[in-house]
Design a protein around this motif. Structure first.
Motif, PDB file in Angstrom:
ATOM      1  N   LEU A   1       0.826  -1.211   0.000  1.00 52.53           N
ATOM      2  CA  LEU A   1       0.000   0.000   0.000  1.00 52.53           C
ATOM      3  C   LEU A   1       0.860   1.261   0.000  1.00 52.53           C
ATOM      4  N   VAL A   2       1.966   1.234   0.744  1.00 48.24           N
ATOM      5  CA  VAL A   2       2.873   2.387   0.747  1.00 48.24           C
ATOM      6  C   VAL A   2       3.463   2.591  -0.650  1.00 48.24           C
ATOM      7  N   LEU A   3       3.844   1.511  -1.319  1.00 48.94           N
ATOM      8  CA  LEU A   3       4.374   1.626  -2.676  1.00 48.94           C
ATOM      9  C   LEU A   3       3.319   2.188  -3.627  1.00 48.94           C
ATOM     10  N   PHE A   4       2.068   1.757  -3.452  1.00 46.75           N
ATOM     11  CA  PHE A   4       0.993   2.285  -4.284  1.00 46.75           C
ATOM     12  C   PHE A   4       0.845   3.796  -4.097  1.00 46.75           C
ATOM     13  N   GLY A   5       0.793   4.231  -2.840  1.00 48.77           N
ATOM     14  CA  GLY A   5       0.675   5.666  -2.583  1.00 48.77           C
ATOM     15  C   GLY A   5       1.879   6.440  -3.072  1.00 48.77           C
ATOM     16  N   ASN A   6       3.060   5.847  -2.969  1.00 50.37           N
ATOM     17  CA  ASN A   6       4.275   6.507  -3.433  1.00 50.37           C
ATOM     18  C   ASN A   6       4.233   6.761  -4.938  1.00 50.37           C
ATOM     19  N   ALA A   7       3.773   5.770  -5.699  1.00 52.61           N
ATOM     20  CA  ALA A   7       3.677   5.939  -7.143  1.00 52.61           C
ATOM     21  C   ALA A   7       2.484   6.813  -7.536  1.00 52.61           C
TER      22      ALA A   7
ATOM     23  N   VAL B   1      -7.992   9.101  -2.014  1.00 48.46           N
ATOM     24  CA  VAL B   1      -7.337   7.830  -2.324  1.00 48.46           C
ATOM     25  C   VAL B   1      -6.162   7.591  -1.375  1.00 48.46           C
ATOM     26  N   ILE B   2      -5.345   8.614  -1.154  1.00 50.83           N
ATOM     27  CA  ILE B   2      -4.205   8.471  -0.250  1.00 50.83           C
ATOM     28  C   ILE B   2      -4.687   8.220   1.180  1.00 50.83           C
ATOM     29  N   ALA B   3      -5.808   8.844   1.573  1.00 51.01           N
ATOM     30  CA  ALA B   3      -6.342   8.612   2.919  1.00 51.01           C
ATOM     31  C   ALA B   3      -6.774   7.161   3.094  1.00 51.01           C
ATOM     32  N   VAL B   4      -7.421   6.598   2.081  1.00 52.75           N
ATOM     33  CA  VAL B   4      -7.813   5.185   2.145  1.00 52.75           C
ATOM     34  C   VAL B   4      -6.583   4.292   2.241  1.00 52.75           C
ATOM     35  N   VAL B   5      -5.548   4.625   1.463  1.00 49.17           N
ATOM     36  CA  VAL B   5      -4.309   3.848   1.498  1.00 49.17           C
ATOM     37  C   VAL B   5      -3.677   3.902   2.886  1.00 49.17           C
ATOM     38  N   MET B   6      -3.629   5.082   3.483  1.00 53.29           N
ATOM     39  CA  MET B   6      -2.995   5.216   4.797  1.00 53.29           C
ATOM     40  C   MET B   6      -3.799   4.516   5.891  1.00 53.29           C
TER      41      MET B   6
END
Length: 299
Positions: A224-230, A278-283
Motif C-alpha cells: 500500500l505504501v508503494l501504491f501511494g508513493n507511485a 485515495v491516499i487517505a484510504v491507502v494510509m
C-alpha cells in the motif's frame, strides 16, 4: 509490622507542569501541521466544493469523475501505481530475503542497505534524465543493445510511454520495499523454521504455512505504501513524458495552470480532493495492517 505488611505508597500523579511542558513542546509541530498541511487541505476542499464565484457546488467533483480526460488520467494512475507496487513488492521482498541470508555485517548487506536508502528517494528530474540517458533513443543502454542485435525502439518500446514510465517507477519502488519489509523478515524467528523442519516440513511448506501468513499484514502494508508513493509521484512523470501520458498529478497541474481548459482551476482542486481521498484510504489500510503485523512482532 513486617516489611510485606508495610503500606505501599500511592503512585505519584503527573504534575500539571509536566503536562503543560509536553504540550508546549508539541506546539511547533502542531503549528507546522496546521500551516503546511491543514491550510492547503482546507484550500483544496473549499475550492473543490465551490464555483469560481465562491458559491457552494458539487459540479467540480462530478466533473472530476465523469469527464473522459479526467477518468482516463485517474485510470492510468491507478494502473501504473498498482502495477509498479506489485512488481516492486515482489522483487523487493525477494531481494531483502536474499540479503538477509548472508552473514550479518557482510559487504553485500551493507551495500544493499545503503543503496536502498539512497535509491528509494532518488526521483524527479534527475531520475528521468538518468533513464533518458540510458534508455532513450540514443541512450547508452539502447545503443549497446542495438549493437547486440536487440533494437528496443524497433520493437515498439518508448521511454516516454506508460511502459517506460512504469520501468522508471520500479527503479525506486524496489529499494523502498527492501527498506519496508526488512524489519518484518528479521522478525521471523529461526526457531519456527527449525520446528517446522523437525516435523518434516519442506522449505516451501514452511513459507506457505508459517512465514507468509505471518508476513501477510506487513507485505500488504508495504505494498500500500508503494501504491501511494507511485500514485502521488509528479516530477518524474512530467520530466520523462512532458505530460503526454494522462496521469492524475499532471492533470491537476494542467487544470490549475489553465493549459487545457481556462477556468478549470476548481476542477483541478476537485481532482486534488480525489487524490487526497485515495491516499487517505491507502494510509488507513496501512495503519490497520501495521497493527495486525505488530501483534506477532511484540510477542
Amino acid at each position: 509490622m513486617t516489611l510485606l505488611e508495610a503500606p505501599v505508597a500511592p503512585p505519584e500523579k503527573a504534575r500539571p507542569e509536566r503536562s503543560w511542558r509536553a504540550a508546549l513542546g508539541l506546539a511547533p509541530f502542531v503549528a507546522y501541521l496546521l500551516v503546511f498541511l491543514g491550510g492547503p487541505l482546507y484550500f483544496v476542499i473549499s475550492g473543490a466544493l465551490s464555483d469560481p464565484d465562491g458559491r457552494p457546488t458539487l459540479d467540480n467533483v462530478i466533473a472530476s469523475v465523469t469527464q473522459p480526460q479526467y477518468r482516463a488520467a485517474f485510470t492510468s494512475s491507478i494502473v501504473l501505481s498498482a502495477g509498479t507496487a506489485l512488481v516492486g513488492a515482489v522483487a523487493g521482498a525477494f531481494l531483502a530475503q536474499a540479503v538477509l541470508t548472508s552473514r550479518p555485517g557482510s559487504p553485500l548487506r551493507r551495500i544493499v542497505s545503503t543503496g536502498s536508502g539512497v535509491l528509494a528517494y532518488f526521483g524527479g528530474v534527475p531520475l528521468a534524465f538518468a533513464f533518458i540517458a540510458a534508455l532513450g533513443q540514443t541512450g547508452l543502454a539502447t545503443r549497446f543493445l542495438r549493437s547486440a542485435g536487440l533494437d528496443l525502439y524497433a520493437s515498439g518500446f518508448r521511454i516516454d510511454s506508460l511502459t517506460g514510465l512504469a520501468l522508471t517507477y520500479v527503479y525506486f519502488q524496489i529499494p523502498l520495499m527492501v527498506i519496508l519489509i526488512t524489519p518484518a523478515l528479521e522478525g521471523l524467528l529461526p526457531q519456527w523454521r527449525e520446528a517446522a523442519e523437525n516435523l518434516g516440513a519442506s522449505a516451501w511448506t514452511y513459507w506457505r504455512r508459517i512465514a507468509l501468513p505471518v508476513l501477510a499484514p506487513a507485505l500488504g502494508g508495504a505494498t500500500l505504501v508503494l501504491f501511494g508513493n507511485a500514485f502521488a509521484a509528479y516530477a518524474t512523470a512530467l520530466a520523462l513524458t512532458s505530460g503526454s501520458i494522462p496521469l492524475l498529478p499532471t492533470a491537476i497541474a494542467s487544470a490549475l495552470s489553465g493549459n487545457v481548459l481556462a477556468g478549470a482551476q476548481n476542477v483541478g482542486l476537485a481532482l486534488g480532493l480525489d487524490m487526497v481521498l485515495v491516499i487517505a484510504v491507502v494510509m488507513v489500510g496501512y495503519v490497520f495492517l501495521q497493527r495486525r503485523a505488530s501483534r506477532w512482532q511484540a510477542r
